[in-house]
Design a protein around this motif. Structure first.
Motif, PDB file in Angstrom:
ATOM      1  N   VAL A  83      21.890  90.943 104.445  1.00 61.25           N
ATOM      2  CA  VAL A  83      21.900  91.143 102.996  1.00 61.25           C
ATOM      3  C   VAL A  83      20.789  92.103 102.587  1.00 61.25           C
ATOM      4  CG1 VAL A  83      21.693  90.028 100.732  1.00 61.25           C
ATOM      5  CG2 VAL A  83      22.768  88.802 102.616  1.00 61.25           C
ATOM      6  N   THR A  84      21.123  93.051 101.722  1.00 66.06           N
ATOM      7  CA  THR A  84      20.114  93.829 101.011  1.00 66.06           C
ATOM      8  C   THR A  84      20.211  93.422  99.550  1.00 66.06           C
ATOM      9  OG1 THR A  84      20.207  95.707 102.536  1.00 66.06           O
ATOM     10  CG2 THR A  84      19.321  96.124 100.349  1.00 66.06           C
ATOM     11  N   ALA A  85      19.170  92.782  99.051  1.00 64.51           N
ATOM     12  CA  ALA A  85      19.157  92.299  97.668  1.00 64.51           C
ATOM     13  C   ALA A  85      18.316  93.254  96.825  1.00 64.51           C
ATOM     14  CB  ALA A  85      18.588  90.887  97.603  1.00 64.51           C
ATOM     15  N   LEU A  86      18.906  93.737  95.728  1.00 63.39           N
ATOM     16  CA  LEU A  86      18.242  94.739  94.897  1.00 63.39           C
ATOM     17  C   LEU A  86      18.125  94.255  93.459  1.00 63.39           C
ATOM     18  CD1 LEU A  86      20.715  96.298  96.719  1.00 63.39           C
ATOM     19  CD2 LEU A  86      19.301  98.247  96.092  1.00 63.39           C
ATOM     20  N   GLU A  87      17.004  94.585  92.855  1.00 60.96           N
ATOM     21  CA  GLU A  87      16.800  94.340  91.433  1.00 60.96           C
ATOM     22  C   GLU A  87      17.216  95.607  90.686  1.00 60.96           C
ATOM     23  OE1 GLU A  87      13.309  92.193  88.764  1.00 60.96           O
ATOM     24  OE2 GLU A  87      12.735  93.421  90.491  1.00 60.96           O
ATOM     25  N   GLY A 121       6.054  99.942 100.364  1.00 61.50           N
ATOM     26  CA  GLY A 121       6.441 100.649  99.146  1.00 61.50           C
ATOM     27  C   GLY A 121       7.293 101.843  99.511  1.00 61.50           C
ATOM     28  N   ILE A 122       8.603 101.805  99.186  1.00 64.68           N
ATOM     29  CA  ILE A 122       9.470 102.925  99.559  1.00 64.68           C
ATOM     30  C   ILE A 122       9.458 104.004  98.492  1.00 64.68           C
ATOM     31  CG2 ILE A 122      10.952 101.482 100.959  1.00 64.68           C
ATOM     32  CD1 ILE A 122      12.982 101.535  98.691  1.00 64.68           C
ATOM     33  N   ILE A 141       9.511  98.122  95.762  1.00 63.49           N
ATOM     34  CA  ILE A 141       8.755  97.517  96.856  1.00 63.49           C
ATOM     35  C   ILE A 141       9.764  96.835  97.774  1.00 63.49           C
ATOM     36  CG2 ILE A 141       7.253  95.581  97.477  1.00 63.49           C
ATOM     37  CD1 ILE A 141       5.618  97.825  96.643  1.00 63.49           C
ATOM     38  N   GLN A 142       9.640  97.065  99.056  1.00 67.68           N
ATOM     39  CA  GLN A 142      10.560  96.482 100.026  1.00 67.68           C
ATOM     40  C   GLN A 142       9.895  95.308 100.737  1.00 67.68           C
ATOM     41  OE1 GLN A 142      11.684  99.026 103.319  1.00 67.68           O
ATOM     42  NE2 GLN A 142      13.687  98.085 103.446  1.00 67.68           N
ATOM     43  N   ALA A 176      12.450  95.113  95.380  1.00 71.22           N
ATOM     44  CA  ALA A 176      11.988  94.625  94.086  1.00 71.22           C
ATOM     45  C   ALA A 176      11.486  95.778  93.238  1.00 71.22           C
ATOM     46  CB  ALA A 176      10.874  93.597  94.281  1.00 71.22           C
ATOM     47  N   LEU A 177      11.844  95.752  91.975  1.00 67.57           N
ATOM     48  CA  LEU A 177      11.496  96.819  91.040  1.00 67.57           C
ATOM     49  C   LEU A 177      10.043  96.685  90.596  1.00 67.57           C
ATOM     50  CD1 LEU A 177      12.944  99.167  89.465  1.00 67.57           C
ATOM     51  CD2 LEU A 177      13.247  97.526  87.599  1.00 67.57           C
TER      52      LEU A 177
END
Length: 537
Positions: free
Chosen positions: A332-336, A363-364, A369-370, A381-382
């Motif tokens: 899973v890649t979970a994104l905000e 920090g990508i 932020i990863q 995360a945003l």
């Protein structure tokens, strides 16, 4: 070193290992023509991710790419190139570069040159539907974008059958009331008659171009021929192989009518006609197509979670689902979502041990932020940023989705799902879970109607909308609350003891780390996870 230099308007070849803009290391040439050179390059700021860099020289100080770059930088669609960077012409060297996502594949022209048998009908329809989707998106911009150069060398296909419409060098925005284009452009055999005559091109010009391209593929390279009909007007004469349905030929014939008024009038009409063949193929083909004919092939599988009203609980559900799917072995890649107020940075479980683990937190970009949880869950995360550039955020967001196409991409929209950017991603989703709570004073009829419309559109594209009842507890109006949902909720998620939830969050943990809370949530959310896992398998 930055690779530059230009003599006598001759574009130099950059050597392997040269670095552009302190970021892109040139690997090799992957294409070359009269307009410039395309390189494969490694993005040093993103772990060596492979990029394609299209380089050309500006003439007399004018930019050859500025219009193309400006057009593409404001677009976001799975079947269009993702522009990640742009280098304008230097004042003395005159070199210009577009940096875009790298596509591991070949053009239709290249495939046809290597495959004498041409494209099977099933793949023809599959490619046509993806091109329809891209063109529909372009035509429905606030100012419609007309591609104007649909031809075999401008369509890329990867090994999974995922299509990219490339080269926007002669695209233009539609100008209402203008009778003529500035210049006559297009490729002979694929350009519409109005284009060749220098008349005004509009969305129907691309309908002609798509029809000509599909005919070229279906006939294994034959060109369009027009003959005088009974009324003295030119009419297209199509000669297709016997295994192509005659109704498909009738559709193409309408697409390539010389008179724009006699063609389909929108890409929606074309897509509807093509989709009928897609359904026929699924019902009649005995062997599965090598390229999956579903609309999700080549696109990252997206699961979107939103709150019907603010505070309904989409964020809690999204994070919990990601953890539960990860425990079941689903990557899973979970994104905000970039349009929300950032919360994940503070909510996600974090310990001192994580800070010592290399690769767990990174920090990508300035906006994301990863983090990683175990082997299966990757969090994006945003971060809060004043004056954030929405278009830039959209490009970075899509880039992350494309790079994680082999995982389930789970997006938390919270209650920020109403704008045009959010609706675009929701419509690309395989499943959308709309979370509603019992505080019905915040429910709005318009929002429910908007969700129902979204659900209908998802259904036509093979996706689905589900409702989840959150903060469920036994109370007098519970039955009436459930009846307010347009369809029975797929899950009823219990109202958890708030003291237990707060204790976990303030300890740097998540509710699933609490055995009792985890048990209650697992029972409630299992149906949603099972539905997602069905699609993944």
């Amino acid at each position: 070193m930055i690779a530059m230099g230009l003599q006598n308007a001759v574009l130099p070849a950059w050597e392997q290992g040269m670095i552009l803009g302190g970021r892109y290391r040139i690997a090799r040439i992957i294409g070359q023509g009269g307009m410039g050179i395309v390189y494969a390059a490694h993005d040093l700021k993103l772990g060596g991710t492979l990029r394609a860099i299209k380089v050309t020289s500006a003439r007399s100080g004018l930019s050859a790419f500025s219009d193309e770059a400006h057009t593409l930088m404001n677009l976001s669609h799975p079947n269009l190139p993702l522009i990640t960077d742009y280098f304008p012409p230097e004042s003395n060297q005159g070199l210009e570069a577009l940096v875009m996502d790298y596509i591991e594949g070949d053009t239709i022209a290249g495939i046809m040159a290597k495959t004498p048998a041409g494209f099977p009908f099933s793949k023809l329809v599959h490619i046509g539907l993806q091109l329809c989707s891209a063109l529909h998106y372009l035509h429905n911009q606030p100012s419609a974008i007309i591609h104007r150069d649909l031809k075999p060398s401008n369509v890329m296909i990867d090994s999974k059958g995922h299509v990219k419409l490339i080269d926007f060098g002669i695209s233009r925005r539609y100008k209402e009331g203008q009778m003529f284009d500035t210049v006559k452009l297009g490729t002979l055999g694929f350009a519409a008659p109005e284009q060749q005559a220098g008349k005004q091109s509009d969305t129907r010009t691309d309908i002609y171009g798509l029809g000509a391209l599909l005919y070229h593929m279906a006939s294994n390279g034959a060109g369009l021929v027009n003959e005088l009909g009974r009324e003295g007007r030119k009419q297209p004469v199509l000669q297709l192989p016997k295994d192509i349905p005659s109704s498909f030929g009738m559709m193409l014939e309408r697409m390539v009518q010389p008179n724009p008024e006699q063609r389909y009038q929108s890409m929606t009409e074309v897509e509807r006609a093509l989709r009928s063949f897609d359904s026929h193929i699924r019902q009649t083909e005995k062997e599965p197509m090598r390229w999956d004919s579903s609309r999700f092939d080549g696109n990252p599988p997206i699961i979107s979670v939103l709150s019907v009203t603010p505070g309904a609980g989409a964020t809690m559900l999204a994070i919990t689902m990601a953890m539960m799917l990860g425990r079941k072995g689903i990557p899973v890649t979970a994104l905000e979502y970039y349009g929300v107020q950032p919360e994940w940075v503070e909510l996600l479980p974090y310990s001192k041990k994580d800070a010592k683990e290399p690769g767990l937190i990174a920090g990508i970009s300035e906006r994301f932020i990863q983090r990683r949880s175990g082997k299966n869950v990757n969090w994006l995360a945003l971060q809060a940023e004043e004056g954030a550039n929405r278009d830039q955020d959209a490009r970075l967001f899509q880039m992350q989705l494309q790079q994680n196409r082999h995982t389930v991409n789970l997006i938390d929209f919270s209650s920020s799902w109403h704008d045009q950017h959010a609706m675009f991603w929701l419509k690309q989703s395989r499943h959308v879970i709309a979370v509603g709570d019992p505080f019905i004073a915040k429910w709005q009829v318009g929002q429910i109607q908007k969700l129902m419309k979204l659900g209908e559109e998802l259904k036509t594209r093979g996706g689905s909308l589900h409702f989840a009842a959150n903060k469920d507890v036994r109370f007098r109006g519970r039955r009436e609350w459930f009846a307010l949902f347009p369809e029975h909720p797929i899950s009823a998620i219990p109202l958890l003891p708030q003291d237990a939830v707060l204790n976990m969050l303030w300890s740097g943990k998540w509710v699933t780390d609490h055995s009792v809370l985890d048990y209650r949530l697992s029972r409630a959310i299992s149906k949603i996870c099972e539905r997602i896992m069905e699609g993944w398998k």
